[in-house]
Design an enzyme around this catalytic site. Sequence first.
Site, PDB file in Angstrom:
ATOM      1  N   SER A   1     -35.323 -20.876 -12.194  1.00 43.63           N
ATOM      2  CA  SER A   1     -34.806 -22.078 -12.850  1.00 43.63           C
ATOM      3  C   SER A   1     -33.294 -22.138 -12.720  1.00 43.63           C
ATOM      4  CB  SER A   1     -35.173 -22.006 -14.330  1.00 43.63           C
ATOM      5  OG  SER A   1     -34.411 -22.922 -15.072  1.00 43.63           O
TER       6      SER A   1
ATOM      7  N   TYR B   1     -35.808 -17.379 -22.661  1.00 43.43           N
ATOM      8  CA  TYR B   1     -36.513 -17.947 -21.504  1.00 43.43           C
ATOM      9  C   TYR B   1     -35.643 -17.795 -20.252  1.00 43.43           C
ATOM     10  CZ  TYR B   1     -37.573 -21.469 -18.052  1.00 43.43           C
ATOM     11  OH  TYR B   1     -37.797 -22.096 -16.841  1.00 43.43           O
TER      12      TYR B   1
ATOM     13  N   LYS C   1     -35.950 -15.267 -16.685  1.00 46.25           N
ATOM     14  CA  LYS C   1     -35.860 -15.665 -15.270  1.00 46.25           C
ATOM     15  C   LYS C   1     -34.801 -14.822 -14.555  1.00 46.25           C
ATOM     16  CE  LYS C   1     -38.958 -18.962 -15.154  1.00 46.25           C
ATOM     17  NZ  LYS C   1     -40.228 -18.771 -14.432  1.00 46.25           N
TER      18      LYS C   1
END
Length: 333
Positions: A125, A149, A153
């Site tokens: 992302s 989150y 990643k």
Amino acid sequence: MNILVSGGVGFIGSHVVTELLNAGHNAIIVDDLSNSEITTIDRIKQITGKSNILFYQEDVTNEATMKDIFSKNQIDGIIHLAGYKSVGESVSKPLLYYQNNILATIILAKMCLEFNVANFVFSSSATVYGDKLSPLREDMVLGSTTNPYGESKVISEKILSDLVDAHPSLKVSILRYFNPVGAHSSGLIGEKPKGIPNNLMPYITMVASGQLDQLKIFGDDYDTVDGSGVRDYIHVVDLAKGHLVALEGLKQGLSIYNLGTGRGTSVFELVETFQRVNQVGIPYQIVERRPGDIATCYADTSKIKNELGWEAKLSIEDMVRDSWRFFAKQESD
Ligand code: UFG
């Protein structure tokens, strides 16, 4: 090729599987359906006219199950999309996000080694860039992210990078998504968030349908074209095609590519386009900035264009039209 797609029933996964089948590959989906619906598989078959999908309703973090799936199938490549993706939820449930997202990457990486699978495409992302200034380039030193989150990643990317250092024959591509929106033009597959959405486009569609009263625009005092936040929205079909190009163009070692359009669109511009194209009103109210948001985020897309010849083709008009078509079709079905 036989491609294992983790998270293949989800918003992005269903479009990726569609593109894989259209290109003549076979899909082996592993998805626990925690944020997706089984009916999507029939819809993919309907769109593509193909039925070469093998589906396992399983959790990727279950190593024994994954070993079993890899033992039973000849797998040539992995597209790893499975993961939790809500920024807000990751702040309240950090362990869930770290455990699930990082373990899934580790287990699939282990399967690559144990079962001699060299080809691996990973869903990352733009959030890994933190608050770096746009246009964002793949060779930038990563900034710090503001939530678990995003950090999951960053850590997954690092795991894959270390893996390739240790096993240089592997071919790994990391794809950094910007803001995926839109839906397949058939209206059969698209984004169906559970509960009240956090992201802008699904929120807009729910306001357009009357299920939510009004959109809250998080801040109109950013240093942008009109004061609202600017993002690089990319049509999910373009994004899915980017996965196919990345898979078919895999080369030895680690490659990192942005998947965006290279163009920024403000919240006001997106709302205006949605109203104009779909002829529906979006009542809105300006509220405080959302904590953790940055003013502007868009990609430098030259790397994937130069190396693999991919670029996004669909416009903001296509995105708002297809998002609305999918939403309206779900309501009428
Ligand atoms: N926004 C609103 N109102 C809303 C929702 C969003 O005004 O109800 C604004 C935000 O402030 C931002 C823009 O719309 O300016 C886009 O917000 P989204 O929540 O749709 O997307 P983000 O850019 O915040 O986050 C997305 C993904 C993340 C990912 C990030 C990477 O949701 O998972 O892009 O850049 F990490």
